[in-house]
Design an enzyme around this catalytic site. Structure first.
Site, PDB file in Angstrom:
ATOM      1  N   LYS A  80       0.844  -1.207   0.000  1.00 14.07           N
ATOM      2  CA  LYS A  80       0.000   0.000   0.000  1.00 14.07           C
ATOM      3  C   LYS A  80       0.873   1.249   0.000  1.00 14.07           C
ATOM      4  CE  LYS A  80      -3.718  -2.422   2.398  1.00 14.07           C
ATOM      5  NZ  LYS A  80      -4.339  -2.788   3.678  1.00 14.07           N
ATOM      6  N   GLN A 108      -4.552  -1.626   9.877  1.00 16.71           N
ATOM      7  CA  GLN A 108      -4.454  -2.941   9.245  1.00 16.71           C
ATOM      8  C   GLN A 108      -5.009  -4.032  10.173  1.00 16.71           C
ATOM      9  OE1 GLN A 108      -3.524  -3.448   6.080  1.00 16.71           O
ATOM     10  NE2 GLN A 108      -3.779  -5.663   6.221  1.00 16.71           N
ATOM     11  N   ASP A 112     -11.362   2.712   4.774  1.00 14.19           N
ATOM     12  CA  ASP A 112     -11.724   1.289   4.716  1.00 14.19           C
ATOM     13  C   ASP A 112     -13.236   1.058   4.818  1.00 14.19           C
ATOM     14  OD1 ASP A 112      -9.777  -0.756   4.458  1.00 14.19           O
ATOM     15  OD2 ASP A 112      -8.912  -0.203   6.394  1.00 14.19           O
TER      16      ASP A 112
HETATM   17  N1  GUN Z   1      -6.743  -6.878   6.360  1.00 12.51           N
HETATM   18  C1  GUN Z   1      -7.106  -7.607   5.279  1.00 12.51           C
HETATM   19  N2  GUN Z   1      -7.760  -6.834   4.386  1.00 12.51           N
HETATM   20  C2  GUN Z   1      -7.806  -5.599   4.914  1.00 12.51           C
HETATM   21  C3  GUN Z   1      -8.376  -4.364   4.468  1.00 12.51           C
HETATM   22  O1  GUN Z   1      -8.967  -4.252   3.408  1.00 12.51           O
HETATM   23  N3  GUN Z   1      -8.223  -3.304   5.306  1.00 12.51           N
HETATM   24  C4  GUN Z   1      -7.578  -3.407   6.498  1.00 12.51           C
HETATM   25  N4  GUN Z   1      -7.503  -2.311   7.259  1.00 12.51           N
HETATM   26  N5  GUN Z   1      -7.053  -4.530   6.959  1.00 12.51           N
HETATM   27  C5  GUN Z   1      -7.174  -5.615   6.155  1.00 12.51           C
END
Ligand code: GUN
Length: 288
Positions: free
Chosen positions: A47, A91, A114
């Site tokens: 990311k 995350q 998110d």
């Molecule tokens: N862990 C797995 N997928 C995601 C996601 O899309 N966002 C976040 N914050 N954590 C994750």
């Protein structure tokens, strides 16, 4: 035909890059990574790398696995108040002693790239527009739209009921007038339900679907990412039992997304779309 998320994400990222170049104040994504989960670290690095390549600022706050909930919430509060930070991503998964609920409730809904906060999830559930759509479901819809997969009136089976994929996916599909069934680990007659689907979106994280469980020429979207015994990346589709080559799988389905190169890159592109939408004043996030 393949639902080529890798190719489509490249097109989207190029467009985002041009848009960011024109922005006077650059978007700033802050990511909190708590603990030492290897997969999470890889996702976060990806990311950050993608954001930087597009001219988007990014900050990663790494916290040890024994970080207290209080300390984590304090970091979120600081990011909420930081005027330079436009998007906050915590995350998942979090270390076990930390309440996911407390964490998502602490994030400012206006920075919630998110779509994890109760305000945004609630808006999604009542058919109102959240400030941001959840990244993986949004990425899947962009992919299906790009390949002209009709959703209105179609029967879509979603496998998995997670807060990150399954549940928000179902809400977004309902909003698009699909008939939606959610299956999960306690579902009794999975095969029978899948067979009735026009489109299957599988986010189980395990190889739960064999090609021939799915109707011929239906659409299969594979959200699963795991490693097989030889360390190779695989999705939820166990195609090796029915076919020798992936090209035969591609001919069996109307459309199928590969792993890797399908939903994964679309999720990143979708996150970047959300990250720039908070700068461009485009509430809610644009659906490409
Ligand atoms: N862990 C797995 N997928 C995601 C996601 O899309 N966002 C976040 N914050 N954590 C994750």
């Amino acid at each position: 035909m393949i639902l080529d998320g890798k190719a489509l994400s490249k097109i989207i990222l190029e467009k985002i890059k041009l848009k960011v170049e024109q922005m006077e104040k650059k978007p700033h994504l802050a990511v909190i990574l708590a603990g030492d989960d290897e997969a999470s670290r890889l996702y976060v690095n990806n990311k950050k790398r993608t954001a930087n390549a597009l001219g988007i600022k990014s900050t990663v706050i790494e916290l040890p696995s024994d970080v207290s909930e209080e300390s984590l919430l304090k970091h979120i509060q600081e990011l909420n108040e930081d005027k330079d930070v436009t998007g906050i991503l915590v995350q998942m998964p979090l270390p076990e002693h930390i309440s996911r609920e407390h964490v998502v409730c602490a994030i400012d809904p206006l920075k919630d790239v998110d779509c994890f906060t109760p305000e945004n999830v609630g808006k999604l559930a009542i058919g109102a527009k959240p400030y941001f759509y959840p990244v993986t479901p949004q990425g899947i819809l962009i992919l299906l739209d790009y390949y002209n997969v009709e959703l209105d009136g179609r029967h879509v089976v979603v496998i998995g009921r997670s807060n990150i994929v399954g549940k928000p996916m179902a809400h977004m599909l309902l909003q698009r007038n699909a008939t939606v069934t959610i299956c999960h680990s306690h579902t009794k007659n999975l095969e029978e339900i899948i067979k009735a689907a026009d489109i299957v979106i599988s986010a189980a994280g395990k190889k739960v679907v064999r090609c021939k469980m799915v109707k011929y020429k239906s659409v299969f979207v594979d959200v699963g990412i795991s490693r097989d015994t030889r360390g190779k990346l695989t999705g939820d589709l166990n195609w090796e039992d029915d076919f020798e080559n992936f090209s035969d799988v591609v001919s069996y389905f109307g459309r199928v997304s590969p792993v890797p190169g399908g939903v994964g890159p679309m999720t990143i592109a979708s996150l970047m779309l959300n990250t720039i939408s908070c700068q461009a004043g485009e509430y809610p996030a644009i659906l490409y």
